[in-house]
Motif scaffolding. Structure first.
Motif, PDB file in Angstrom:
ATOM      1  N   SER A  42       0.854  -1.194   0.000  1.00 39.48           N
ATOM      2  CA  SER A  42       0.000   0.000   0.000  1.00 39.48           C
ATOM      3  C   SER A  42       0.888   1.241   0.000  1.00 39.48           C
ATOM      4  CB  SER A  42      -0.920  -0.008   1.213  1.00 39.48           C
ATOM      5  OG  SER A  42      -0.181   0.185   2.400  1.00 39.48           O
ATOM      6  N   PHE A  43       0.373   2.320  -0.540  1.00 39.55           N
ATOM      7  CA  PHE A  43       1.133   3.562  -0.573  1.00 39.55           C
ATOM      8  C   PHE A  43       1.466   4.013   0.845  1.00 39.55           C
ATOM      9  CE2 PHE A  43       1.539   8.161  -0.456  1.00 39.55           C
ATOM     10  CZ  PHE A  43       2.566   8.338  -1.373  1.00 39.55           C
ATOM     11  N   SER A  44       0.510   3.877   1.772  1.00 35.17           N
ATOM     12  CA  SER A  44       0.774   4.335   3.136  1.00 35.17           C
ATOM     13  C   SER A  44       1.889   3.520   3.788  1.00 35.17           C
ATOM     14  CB  SER A  44      -0.489   4.309   3.993  1.00 35.17           C
ATOM     15  OG  SER A  44      -0.934   3.001   4.203  1.00 35.17           O
ATOM     16  N   ALA A  45       1.968   2.225   3.519  1.00 32.16           N
ATOM     17  CA  ALA A  45       3.055   1.405   4.073  1.00 32.16           C
ATOM     18  C   ALA A  45       4.393   1.896   3.535  1.00 32.16           C
ATOM     19  CB  ALA A  45       2.854  -0.069   3.729  1.00 32.16           C
ATOM     20  N   TRP A  46       4.435   2.235   2.256  1.00 35.47           N
ATOM     21  CA  TRP A  46       5.668   2.751   1.650  1.00 35.47           C
ATOM     22  C   TRP A  46       6.012   4.117   2.263  1.00 35.47           C
ATOM     23  CZ3 TRP A  46       6.660   6.859  -1.897  1.00 35.47           C
ATOM     24  CH2 TRP A  46       7.948   6.836  -2.454  1.00 35.47           C
ATOM     25  N   LEU A  47       5.025   4.963   2.445  1.00 36.29           N
ATOM     26  CA  LEU A  47       5.223   6.283   3.036  1.00 36.29           C
ATOM     27  C   LEU A  47       5.753   6.155   4.463  1.00 36.29           C
ATOM     28  CD1 LEU A  47       4.836   9.384   2.998  1.00 36.29           C
ATOM     29  CD2 LEU A  47       2.462   8.988   3.641  1.00 36.29           C
ATOM     30  N   TYR A  48       5.169   5.259   5.247  1.00 38.16           N
ATOM     31  CA  TYR A  48       5.631   5.052   6.619  1.00 38.16           C
ATOM     32  C   TYR A  48       7.046   4.494   6.649  1.00 38.16           C
ATOM     33  CZ  TYR A  48       1.431   6.249   9.186  1.00 38.16           C
ATOM     34  OH  TYR A  48       0.395   6.935   9.762  1.00 38.16           O
ATOM     35  N   LYS A  49       7.395   3.687   5.679  1.00 40.15           N
ATOM     36  CA  LYS A  49       8.758   3.153   5.602  1.00 40.15           C
ATOM     37  C   LYS A  49       9.747   4.293   5.391  1.00 40.15           C
ATOM     38  CE  LYS A  49      11.501  -0.212   3.031  1.00 40.15           C
ATOM     39  NZ  LYS A  49      11.447  -1.269   2.017  1.00 40.15           N
ATOM     40  N   VAL A  50       9.419   5.227   4.503  1.00 36.79           N
ATOM     41  CA  VAL A  50      10.275   6.391   4.274  1.00 36.79           C
ATOM     42  C   VAL A  50      10.389   7.196   5.572  1.00 36.79           C
ATOM     43  CG1 VAL A  50      10.512   8.567   2.999  1.00 36.79           C
ATOM     44  CG2 VAL A  50       9.767   6.498   1.795  1.00 36.79           C
ATOM     45  N   ALA A  51       9.262   7.414   6.244  1.00 42.68           N
ATOM     46  CA  ALA A  51       9.257   8.183   7.494  1.00 42.68           C
ATOM     47  C   ALA A  51      10.072   7.475   8.577  1.00 42.68           C
ATOM     48  CB  ALA A  51       7.821   8.401   7.966  1.00 42.68           C
ATOM     49  N   TYR A  52       9.926   6.173   8.667  1.00 39.61           N
ATOM     50  CA  TYR A  52      10.656   5.391   9.665  1.00 39.61           C
ATOM     51  C   TYR A  52      12.164   5.541   9.481  1.00 39.61           C
ATOM     52  CZ  TYR A  52      12.507   1.208  11.983  1.00 39.61           C
ATOM     53  OH  TYR A  52      13.223   0.344  12.768  1.00 39.61           O
ATOM     54  N   HIS A  53      12.631   5.355   8.268  1.00 39.34           N
ATOM     55  CA  HIS A  53      14.065   5.459   8.016  1.00 39.34           C
ATOM     56  C   HIS A  53      14.574   6.885   8.215  1.00 39.34           C
ATOM     57  CE1 HIS A  53      14.893   1.356   6.926  1.00 39.34           C
ATOM     58  NE2 HIS A  53      13.769   1.347   6.225  1.00 39.34           N
ATOM     59  N   HIS A  54      13.768   7.859   7.857  1.00 35.99           N
ATOM     60  CA  HIS A  54      14.171   9.247   8.074  1.00 35.99           C
ATOM     61  C   HIS A  54      14.314   9.530   9.573  1.00 35.99           C
ATOM     62  CE1 HIS A  54      14.651  13.509   7.351  1.00 35.99           C
ATOM     63  NE2 HIS A  54      13.782  13.708   8.337  1.00 35.99           N
ATOM     64  N   CYS A  55      13.356   9.069  10.369  1.00 39.56           N
ATOM     65  CA  CYS A  55      13.412   9.287  11.815  1.00 39.56           C
ATOM     66  C   CYS A  55      14.622   8.584  12.434  1.00 39.56           C
ATOM     67  CB  CYS A  55      12.127   8.817  12.483  1.00 39.56           C
ATOM     68  SG  CYS A  55      10.712   9.886  12.137  1.00 39.56           S
ATOM     69  N   LEU A  56      14.920   7.384  11.988  1.00 39.89           N
ATOM     70  CA  LEU A  56      16.110   6.686  12.497  1.00 39.89           C
ATOM     71  C   LEU A  56      17.370   7.473  12.174  1.00 39.89           C
ATOM     72  CD1 LEU A  56      15.457   2.893  11.802  1.00 39.89           C
ATOM     73  CD2 LEU A  56      15.167   4.171  13.924  1.00 39.89           C
TER      74      LEU A  56
END
Length: 195
Positions: free
Chosen positions: A78-92
């Motif tokens: 899903s697009f939201s899963a991909w978006l959250y993945k980007v956000a997760y890595h950015h936050c890390l």
């Protein structure tokens, strides 16, 4: 069977249409994506970074990254899963940078005479709050409880096995229950002693 995107549950098909338009060169269509996900991504970043300012900056950075990398998005997830993945890595990445800054500041403090140190630089309340949950624990809690992703989807976002996430989530759940019981136990003991 195509899974409904949890971030776009109130906007069926709208996100896919916006993604297609952006890929075709319509920059204005990206506003739709921001409108649908901005609040969710801010909340997600805030709970990982534990700072309003950092979360606000992170949201802007995440959407810039998503816009630039939209060509790499594949509809396998899903697009939201991909978006959250980007956000997760950015936050890390932000947390790693913060730790480097803290280490450098600590080294600098060690090299300075004690008379020049500002006692107001460290905030014990803030450091106590930061110790409550690790970024990974915050992430697990948000993705599972707030966003209600399955462990399989969480595995795609965090790039690890769903079974290990399930175990980590169960340990976190037990930890939180234990903390709650400990806090509750203290208050009951205090009440019993006062009677």
């Amino acid at each position: 069977m195509e899974r409904e995107d949890p971030g776009a549950k109130n906007y069926p098909g709208l996100i896919d249409e916006a993604v297609d338009k952006v890929r075709s060169g319509d920059r204005e269509a990206f506003r739709t994506i921001i409108h649908v996900f901005e609040r969710q991504i801010y909340t997600y970043c805030y709970y990982i970074l534990k700072s309003r300012e950092e979360a606000e900056d992170a949201v802007q950075d995440v959407f810039v990254k998503v816009y630039k990398e939209l060509g790499r998005y594949e509809k396998k997830v899903s697009f939201s899963a991909w978006l959250y993945k980007v956000a997760y890595h950015h936050c890390l990445d932000q947390i790693r940078k913060r730790k480097r800054r803290i280490r450098l500041l600590s080294l600098y403090k060690q090299q300075q005479p004690k008379a020049y140190l500002d006692p107001g630089l460290e905030n014990p309340v803030e450091s106590l709050f930061m110790d409550q949950l690790t970024p990974e624990e915050s992430n697990l809690l948000i993705l599972k409880v707030v966003e209600q992703y399955s462990f399989e989807e969480m595995g795609q976002i965090m790039e690890c096995k769903p079974s290990s996430l399930r175990k980590k989530y169960e340990r976190l759940r037990k930890k939180l229950v234990q903390q709650r019981n400990n806090e509750g136990g203290r208050s009951h003991e205090t009440m019993a002693e006062s009677n």
